[in-house]
Design a protein around this motif. Structure first.
Motif, PDB file in Angstrom:
ATOM      1  N   THR A   1     -39.376 -56.119  -8.988  1.00  0.00           N
ATOM      2  CA  THR A   1     -39.533 -56.671 -10.333  1.00  0.00           C
ATOM      3  C   THR A   1     -38.774 -57.982 -10.474  1.00  0.00           C
ATOM      4  OG1 THR A   1     -39.792 -54.439 -11.235  1.00  0.00           O
ATOM      5  CG2 THR A   1     -39.240 -56.184 -12.791  1.00  0.00           C
ATOM      6  N   ARG A   2     -37.549 -58.020  -9.969  1.00  0.00           N
ATOM      7  CA  ARG A   2     -36.783 -59.268 -10.019  1.00  0.00           C
ATOM      8  C   ARG A   2     -37.467 -60.355  -9.196  1.00  0.00           C
ATOM      9  NH1 ARG A   2     -32.352 -55.499  -9.752  1.00  0.00           N
ATOM     10  NH2 ARG A   2     -32.335 -55.675  -7.472  1.00  0.00           N
TER      11      ARG A   2
ATOM     12  N   SER B   1     -40.341 -61.720 -11.153  1.00  0.00           N
ATOM     13  CA  SER B   1     -39.822 -62.558 -12.244  1.00  0.00           C
ATOM     14  C   SER B   1     -39.466 -63.949 -11.744  1.00  0.00           C
ATOM     15  CB  SER B   1     -38.597 -61.896 -12.879  1.00  0.00           C
ATOM     16  OG  SER B   1     -38.955 -60.705 -13.545  1.00  0.00           O
ATOM     17  N   ARG B   2     -38.937 -64.037 -10.516  1.00  0.00           N
ATOM     18  CA  ARG B   2     -38.631 -65.350  -9.935  1.00  0.00           C
ATOM     19  C   ARG B   2     -39.910 -66.103  -9.571  1.00  0.00           C
ATOM     20  NH1 ARG B   2     -34.447 -62.163  -7.429  1.00  0.00           N
ATOM     21  NH2 ARG B   2     -35.804 -61.789  -5.620  1.00  0.00           N
TER      22      ARG B   2
ATOM     23  N   PRO C   1     -42.069 -67.122 -13.474  1.00  0.00           N
ATOM     24  CA  PRO C   1     -41.013 -67.122 -14.501  1.00  0.00           C
ATOM     25  C   PRO C   1     -41.522 -67.031 -15.933  1.00  0.00           C
ATOM     26  CG  PRO C   1     -41.251 -69.296 -13.493  1.00  0.00           C
ATOM     27  CD  PRO C   1     -42.050 -68.359 -12.665  1.00  0.00           C
TER      28      PRO C   1
ATOM     29  N   ARG D   1     -44.001 -61.861 -18.730  1.00  0.00           N
ATOM     30  CA  ARG D   1     -43.287 -60.724 -19.305  1.00  0.00           C
ATOM     31  C   ARG D   1     -43.773 -59.497 -18.548  1.00  0.00           C
ATOM     32  NH1 ARG D   1     -41.778 -60.635 -24.524  1.00  0.00           N
ATOM     33  NH2 ARG D   1     -40.880 -58.624 -23.947  1.00  0.00           N
ATOM     34  N   LEU D   2     -42.912 -58.923 -17.717  1.00  0.00           N
ATOM     35  CA  LEU D   2     -43.371 -57.921 -16.769  1.00  0.00           C
ATOM     36  C   LEU D   2     -43.513 -56.530 -17.384  1.00  0.00           C
ATOM     37  CD1 LEU D   2     -41.592 -58.807 -13.420  1.00  0.00           C
ATOM     38  CD2 LEU D   2     -43.890 -59.353 -14.200  1.00  0.00           C
TER      39      LEU D   2
ATOM     40  N   THR E   1     -34.267 -54.119 -15.965  1.00  0.00           N
ATOM     41  CA  THR E   1     -34.706 -55.433 -15.480  1.00  0.00           C
ATOM     42  C   THR E   1     -35.438 -56.215 -16.572  1.00  0.00           C
ATOM     43  OG1 THR E   1     -36.870 -54.680 -14.686  1.00  0.00           O
ATOM     44  CG2 THR E   1     -34.999 -54.454 -13.168  1.00  0.00           C
ATOM     45  N   ASP E   2     -35.460 -55.673 -17.786  1.00  0.00           N
ATOM     46  CA  ASP E   2     -36.166 -56.272 -18.926  1.00  0.00           C
ATOM     47  C   ASP E   2     -37.675 -56.183 -18.799  1.00  0.00           C
ATOM     48  OD1 ASP E   2     -33.833 -56.942 -20.332  1.00  0.00           O
ATOM     49  OD2 ASP E   2     -33.648 -58.838 -19.258  1.00  0.00           O
ATOM     50  N   ALA E   3     -38.159 -55.300 -17.940  1.00  0.00           N
ATOM     51  CA  ALA E   3     -39.590 -55.022 -17.865  1.00  0.00           C
ATOM     52  C   ALA E   3     -39.914 -53.813 -18.732  1.00  0.00           C
ATOM     53  CB  ALA E   3     -40.012 -54.761 -16.423  1.00  0.00           C
TER      54      ALA E   3
END
Length: 344
Positions: free
Chosen positions: A156-157, A160-161, A164, A167-168, A216-218
């Motif tokens: 997931t990270r 995100s990279r 960017p 929104r996962l 992870t904010d997903a």
């Protein structure tokens, strides 16, 4: 903890559609071209089981297991002491598909879904080195949940990279979860059934993975296209959204589903057949089971647009033409819900 009711916690727009994950063929670029073309508002990572060992659902899930190793044997996937060619292939296929995802989502902003098999489906399928399926060993199940939590957080990270602006949304596929709860998962020999797993244990192990995804904010989602989805358990474990096949729901599921909606949980409602039929149902016919469900639950018609429309399950067994038609039908149904809710 159940999800809150704040609509800003969910990155997808009203009346949107997405896919479950698996698609036919073995060319990830062609598959992503279809996804981006048909589902531009909510695309997803593709899974291509036809690409062979390591691209199947269990191999893809195993590629997310941090510090655990697997190999493919005549009986299927099993754990091993050290990494081998089958594991390297599974991890390489995952990296390849992520590379293609990155290529096709440059500049993308909005919800983006990735997915892999959940801990209980992996435990019910992967065998121990010497013995039965991992589901028979509580320590092995714990290790799978912990390893999956760390591995999927890293993926997931990474996404995100790579993307960017995304929104996962992270979907755990748990088609075997009802069988795990019911005690109908066969042993490795196939001559008996493994005992049913207690609801609290199911919730705790699944919760480990869902919590790590949320960290992870997903948005953590659990998808199950089998009958008997344990909705209450998934909500208690921390699922912020739940994917299911609407046509497999029974009136007995209404209380759990309604309670989940009241707690702010969103649903990915599967309504379009995942395998080819003679004729694709019309928008009204595709939406009919969902309309009946929503009417039974008694929620305002306009609130349905907060949820997501999908095919009933993965599309790996369909043709490319059917995939395009199914995705377009999902988009059309979602749009009809948004534009004319009272017509429901």
């Amino acid at each position: 903890m159940a999800a809150g009711t704040d609509a800003t916690a969910f990155p997808w727009p009203p009346g949107v559609a997405t896919g479950v994950g698996s698609l036919p063929g073995d060319d990830p670029a062609e598959a992503m071209r279809i996804v981006i073309g048909e589902l531009p508002d909510f695309p997803h990572l593709v899974e291509l089981p036809a690409a062979g060992v390591g691209a199947d659902m269990i191999g893809r899930g195993a590629a997310h297991l941090a510090e655990l190793h697997v190999e493919y044997a005549p009986s299927g996937w099993r754990f091993t002491q050290r990494p081998g060619g089958d594991e390297r292939r599974a991890r390489a296929l995952l990296r390849r598909d992520l590379d293609v995802l990155e290529e096709f989502t440059q500049g993308f902003r909005g919800p983006l879904k990735i997915q892999c098999a959940g801990p209980w489906t992996l435990a019910a399928t992967i065998e121990l080195r010497y013995g039965d399926k991992a589901l028979a060993d509580s320590g092995a199940v714990r290790d799978i949940a912990d390893a999956l939590a760390e591995g999927i957080a890293e993926v997931t990270r990474d996404v995100s990279r790579r993307v960017p602006g995304a929104r996962l949304v992270v979907q755990l596929d748990e088609p075997l979860l009802p069988a795990v709860r019911a005690g109908t998962v066969p042993t490795a020999s196939g001559f008996a059934m493994l005992p049913a797993i207690d609801e609290q244990v199911v919730r705790e192990r699944l919760g480990v993975v869902l919590t790590r995804i949320a960290d992870t904010d997903a948005v953590p989602v659990v998808h199950c296209c089998a009958a008997g989805v344990p909705i209450d358990t998934l909500v208690a474990a921390g699922a912020r959204a739940i994917g299911l096949d609407v046509t497999l729901l029974a009136p007995a599921d209404d209380d759990s589903l309604g309670a989940a909606v009241e707690k702010g949980v969103r649903f990915f409602f599967g309504i379009v057949p995942s395998t080819e039929a003679d004729d694709l149902p019309t928008v009204a016919e595709s939406a009919a089971p969902l309309r009946r469900l929503w009417n039974r639950l008694g929620f305002p018609a306009e609130e349905l647009a907060r949820h997501v429309v999908t095919p009933a399950c993965g599309l790996a067994g369909a043709s490319v033409a059917w995939v395009r038609r199914a995705y377009r039908r999902c988009v059309d149904v979602g749009r009809s819900i948004l534009e004319a809710p009272e017509g429901w």
